[in-house]
Design a protein around this motif. Structure first.
Motif, PDB file in Angstrom:
ATOM      1  N   LEU A   6      54.397  38.396  10.555  1.00  0.00           N
ATOM      2  CA  LEU A   6      55.000  39.418   9.695  1.00  0.00           C
ATOM      3  C   LEU A   6      56.503  39.470   9.935  1.00  0.00           C
ATOM      4  O   LEU A   6      56.959  39.868  11.001  1.00  0.00           O
ATOM      5  CB  LEU A   6      54.380  40.787   9.994  1.00  0.00           C
ATOM      6  CG  LEU A   6      52.848  40.839   9.940  1.00  0.00           C
ATOM      7  CD1 LEU A   6      52.358  42.257  10.177  1.00  0.00           C
ATOM      8  CD2 LEU A   6      52.331  40.300   8.607  1.00  0.00           C
ATOM      9  N   ALA A   8      58.827  40.475   7.215  1.00  0.00           N
ATOM     10  CA  ALA A   8      59.405  40.964   5.955  1.00  0.00           C
ATOM     11  C   ALA A   8      60.074  42.321   6.106  1.00  0.00           C
ATOM     12  O   ALA A   8      60.599  42.856   5.145  1.00  0.00           O
ATOM     13  CB  ALA A   8      58.307  41.058   4.893  1.00  0.00           C
ATOM     14  N   GLU A  10      62.284  45.781   7.187  1.00  0.00           N
ATOM     15  CA  GLU A  10      63.683  46.158   6.937  1.00  0.00           C
ATOM     16  C   GLU A  10      64.508  46.135   8.210  1.00  0.00           C
ATOM     17  O   GLU A  10      65.717  45.937   8.170  1.00  0.00           O
ATOM     18  CB  GLU A  10      63.720  47.604   6.425  1.00  0.00           C
ATOM     19  CG  GLU A  10      63.845  47.735   4.941  1.00  0.00           C
ATOM     20  CD  GLU A  10      63.914  49.196   4.565  1.00  0.00           C
ATOM     21  OE1 GLU A  10      64.946  49.827   4.812  1.00  0.00           O
ATOM     22  OE2 GLU A  10      62.898  49.695   4.041  1.00  0.00           O
ATOM     23  N   SER A  12      65.281  48.708   9.947  1.00  0.00           N
ATOM     24  CA  SER A  12      66.275  49.772   9.775  1.00  0.00           C
ATOM     25  C   SER A  12      66.672  50.419  11.104  1.00  0.00           C
ATOM     26  O   SER A  12      67.790  50.907  11.237  1.00  0.00           O
ATOM     27  CB  SER A  12      65.750  50.828   8.798  1.00  0.00           C
ATOM     28  OG  SER A  12      64.468  51.242   9.201  1.00  0.00           O
ATOM     29  N   ARG A  13      65.789  50.396  12.094  1.00  0.00           N
ATOM     30  CA  ARG A  13      66.146  51.037  13.373  1.00  0.00           C
ATOM     31  C   ARG A  13      67.197  50.237  14.149  1.00  0.00           C
ATOM     32  O   ARG A  13      67.779  50.734  15.096  1.00  0.00           O
ATOM     33  CB  ARG A  13      64.880  51.231  14.228  1.00  0.00           C
ATOM     34  CG  ARG A  13      63.967  52.345  13.707  1.00  0.00           C
ATOM     35  CD  ARG A  13      62.624  52.300  14.357  1.00  0.00           C
ATOM     36  NE  ARG A  13      61.957  51.037  14.073  1.00  0.00           N
ATOM     37  CZ  ARG A  13      61.101  50.429  14.878  1.00  0.00           C
ATOM     38  NH1 ARG A  13      60.801  50.968  16.033  1.00  0.00           N
ATOM     39  NH2 ARG A  13      60.558  49.275  14.531  1.00  0.00           N
ATOM     40  N   LYS A  23      66.174  41.195  10.839  1.00  0.00           N
ATOM     41  CA  LYS A  23      65.821  41.311  12.262  1.00  0.00           C
ATOM     42  C   LYS A  23      65.233  40.023  12.846  1.00  0.00           C
ATOM     43  O   LYS A  23      65.615  39.625  13.955  1.00  0.00           O
ATOM     44  CB  LYS A  23      64.882  42.505  12.473  1.00  0.00           C
ATOM     45  CG  LYS A  23      64.590  42.767  13.932  1.00  0.00           C
ATOM     46  CD  LYS A  23      63.959  44.140  14.181  1.00  0.00           C
ATOM     47  CE  LYS A  23      62.667  44.356  13.479  1.00  0.00           C
ATOM     48  NZ  LYS A  23      61.963  45.568  13.939  1.00  0.00           N
ATOM     49  N   GLN A  78      56.617  39.326   0.419  1.00  0.00           N
ATOM     50  CA  GLN A  78      56.246  40.729   0.226  1.00  0.00           C
ATOM     51  C   GLN A  78      57.502  41.398  -0.332  1.00  0.00           C
ATOM     52  O   GLN A  78      58.490  41.566   0.378  1.00  0.00           O
ATOM     53  CB  GLN A  78      55.857  41.359   1.567  1.00  0.00           C
ATOM     54  CG  GLN A  78      55.375  42.783   1.434  1.00  0.00           C
ATOM     55  CD  GLN A  78      55.419  43.539   2.756  1.00  0.00           C
ATOM     56  OE1 GLN A  78      56.164  43.212   3.662  1.00  0.00           O
ATOM     57  NE2 GLN A  78      54.612  44.584   2.851  1.00  0.00           N
ATOM     58  N   GLY A  83      54.233  48.216   4.230  1.00  0.00           N
ATOM     59  CA  GLY A  83      53.425  48.330   5.441  1.00  0.00           C
ATOM     60  C   GLY A  83      52.848  47.004   5.893  1.00  0.00           C
ATOM     61  O   GLY A  83      52.850  46.010   5.153  1.00  0.00           O
TER      62      GLY A  83
HETATM   63  P1  TTP Z   1      58.170  47.566  12.038  1.00  0.00           P
HETATM   64  O1  TTP Z   1      58.938  47.224  13.281  1.00  0.00           O
HETATM   65  O2  TTP Z   1      57.328  48.771  12.066  1.00  0.00           O
HETATM   66  O3  TTP Z   1      59.153  47.678  10.810  1.00  0.00           O
HETATM   67  P2  TTP Z   1      60.529  46.969  10.586  1.00  0.00           P
HETATM   68  O4  TTP Z   1      60.593  45.653  11.244  1.00  0.00           O
HETATM   69  O5  TTP Z   1      60.787  46.980   9.135  1.00  0.00           O
HETATM   70  O6  TTP Z   1      61.589  47.903  11.338  1.00  0.00           O
HETATM   71  P3  TTP Z   1      62.085  49.383  11.006  1.00  0.00           P
HETATM   72  O7  TTP Z   1      60.924  50.305  11.224  1.00  0.00           O
HETATM   73  O8  TTP Z   1      63.157  49.559  12.015  1.00  0.00           O
HETATM   74  O9  TTP Z   1      62.625  49.414   9.597  1.00  0.00           O
HETATM   75  O10 TTP Z   1      57.266  46.356  11.593  1.00  0.00           O
HETATM   76  C1  TTP Z   1      56.477  45.620  12.472  1.00  0.00           C
HETATM   77  C2  TTP Z   1      56.454  44.188  11.993  1.00  0.00           C
HETATM   78  O11 TTP Z   1      55.876  44.092  10.704  1.00  0.00           O
HETATM   79  C3  TTP Z   1      57.826  43.592  11.902  1.00  0.00           C
HETATM   80  O12 TTP Z   1      57.736  42.260  12.349  1.00  0.00           O
HETATM   81  C4  TTP Z   1      58.145  43.624  10.430  1.00  0.00           C
HETATM   82  C5  TTP Z   1      56.785  43.516   9.782  1.00  0.00           C
HETATM   83  N1  TTP Z   1      56.648  44.253   8.516  1.00  0.00           N
HETATM   84  C6  TTP Z   1      56.452  43.544   7.340  1.00  0.00           C
HETATM   85  O13 TTP Z   1      56.423  42.302   7.342  1.00  0.00           O
HETATM   86  N2  TTP Z   1      56.270  44.242   6.183  1.00  0.00           N
HETATM   87  C7  TTP Z   1      56.295  45.603   6.139  1.00  0.00           C
HETATM   88  O14 TTP Z   1      56.111  46.176   5.051  1.00  0.00           O
HETATM   89  C8  TTP Z   1      56.531  46.314   7.365  1.00  0.00           C
HETATM   90  C9  TTP Z   1      56.579  47.817   7.373  1.00  0.00           C
HETATM   91  C10 TTP Z   1      56.693  45.600   8.515  1.00  0.00           C
END
Ligand code: TTP
Length: 416
Positions: A6, A8, A10, A12-13, A23, A78, A83
């Motif tokens: 995974l 995809a 953001e 954002s943190r 990231k 995605q 999510g």
């Molecule tokens: P998160 O770390 O929860 O989300 P994020 O990477 O977007 O960071 P932030 O909350 O700071 O915005 O996600 C866990 C993993 O899942 C990470 O590798 C990114 C991936 N992910 C997706 O591929 N698609 C999504 O819709 C989400 C929410 C996460």
């Protein structure tokens, strides 16, 4: 085993660091973060990758290419970050009728533990976290010991196998029942592909993989595999921790030019085209990227990554930091426990504080809230293209957003 990664999100943190770089592409020991995730997966038994991309999709694709250590990579998109379960749904049509692994593409996993996730279907990686309130907390059938304090204790569960049966997951609980958290590494049986359709939007407005996990827990035995080591790179200080881990695994290699009057101690990599001038001391672990220039008379210590084409000038001290590509710390500056993105220019005499007078952990703003980094020593987060005037002082825990500037002799105590 087929493995969905995974990548995809953001991010954002991560704030200033992910405004222009996704990231998964942030630098960890000279490579994109997600490449380290794939390394562990290949060693654990991945036979084929489906990488889910969204934010910064092209950058992730370019960074990874179509194979990783000989293992083929396919991509799927995605478009909206709805999510983790939605991300797996995007990959579903590319999965064959067989068990599959899902990994977060922003995490570092220790390989022996990850191998045990690959070997147990269904299973989920678990980790004893200091602050479980930020993660999904796992409930084990016999109850995780409330005082589960470390990996050794986790391993002693269930007669020494370390594998408890998971019966539930609670996302980010205010009052966690234990500190055993979901490490974002799962092996699902083939039938879980169909179960994805039954997942509803969560209270947080996302389609979450933990709901799929809970479904499986209700219908059978899901094993919790304890991880000896794991870093979820969600917040800036975790990028520093990821670099500390991976830089520490380096072995010395000098492909660039190191002057006779320079001293290299501990594991230090000097990549091809990099120059280390006279009077420089580098106490590794450290990596000096291709085309970078260090010195004369600079001091680099702690786990430090100097990115490609960066310039660390005369009488500069860099400690335990990540310096981005093309970044210039020209002379008479100090940077400690900090993250500098690409193309930053620090004016002469710029000094970053990395310790509070009260010795309390340094705080950083994450999505508008001050959060403890858990680190006594933490400096600044400096976004791409920032320019500081000479003699700028930057307080510990300050973030400078991309392209921001400071004037001569400024004392920067707040984010800008
Ligand atoms: P998160 O770390 O929860 O989300 P994020 O990477 O977007 O960071 P932030 O909350 O700071 O915005 O996600 C866990 C993993 O899942 C990470 O590798 C990114 C991936 N992910 C997706 O591929 N698609 C999504 O819709 C989400 C929410 C996460």
């Amino acid at each position: 085993m087929q493995t969905v990664v995974l990548a995809a999100g953001e991010g954002s943190r991560m704030g200033a660091l992910t405004e222009e770089t996704p990231k998964p592409c942030l630098p960890v020991a000279g490579r994109p973060l997600v490449a380290h995730t794939l390394d562990a997966a290949v060693a654990a038994g991945a036979s084929r990758f489906v990488v889910v991309v969204g934010c910064g999709a092209e950058q992730v694709r370019t960074a990874l290419g179509d194979r990783h250590a000989g293992v083929p990579i396919e991509y799927c998109r995605q478009d909206e970050q709805r999510g983790t379960a939605d991300a797996v749904l995007a990959a579903r049509s590319q999965l064959v009728d067989a068990p599959f692994v899902v990994l977060n593409g922003d995490a570092l996993y220790d390989t022996p533990s990850l191998s045990r996730v690959y070997d147990a279907v269904p299973s989920v990686g678990s980790y004893v976290a200091e602050d479980p309130t930020q993660y999904g907390v796992l409930t084990l059938e016999d109850g995780a010991p409330a005082d589960a304090g470390n990996y050794e204790q986790a391993l002693s569960w269930d007669g020494g196998s370390g594998a408890g049966r998971v019966v539930g997951v609670t996302e980010k609980p205010a009052d966690p029942e234990s500190n055993l958290v979901n490490a974002g590494a799962y092996t699902f049986p083939s039938r879980a592909r169909d179960a994805l359709d039954g997942i509803d939007e969560s209270e947080r407005g996302e389609f979450e993989l933990t709901d799929l996990l809970e479904d499986l827990c209700r219908s059978g035995h899901v094993e919790a595999v304890p991880f000896a080591r794991w870093i979820d790179v969600g917040r800036p200080w975790e990028l520093l921790a990821a670099n500390e881990w991976k830089l520490d695994e380096l072995t010395t290699r000098v492909d660039g030019d190191v002057a006779a009057g320079a001293t290299l101690d501990g594991p230090v990599v000097v990549e091809s085209g990099a120059t280390v001038h006279d009077g420089v001391t580098i106490e590794g672990p450290a990596l000096i990227g291709a085309g970078a220039s260090v010195g004369p008379n600079a001091f680099i210590r702690g786990a430090t990554l100097v990115g490609p084409d960066a310039h660390i000038g005369h009488a500069v001290e860099i400690k335990n930091s990540v310096i981005g590509e093309g970044t210039n710390v020209a002379h008479l500056s100090y940077v400690g426990d900090s993250l500098l993105a690409d193309d930053v220019n620090l004016g002469a005499g710029t000094v970053v504080a990395n310790l509070r007078h009260d010795d309390a952990p340094v705080k950083l703003t994450v999505k508008g809230q001050r959060r403890s980094t858990g680190r006594r020593k933490f400096g600044a987060v400096i976004g791409r293209g920032v320019k500081t005037g000479i003699n700028t002082s930057i307080d510990a825990g300050v973030t400078l957003s991309p392209s921001s500037q400071t004037g001569l002799g400024e004392a920067v105590t707040r984010d800008r």
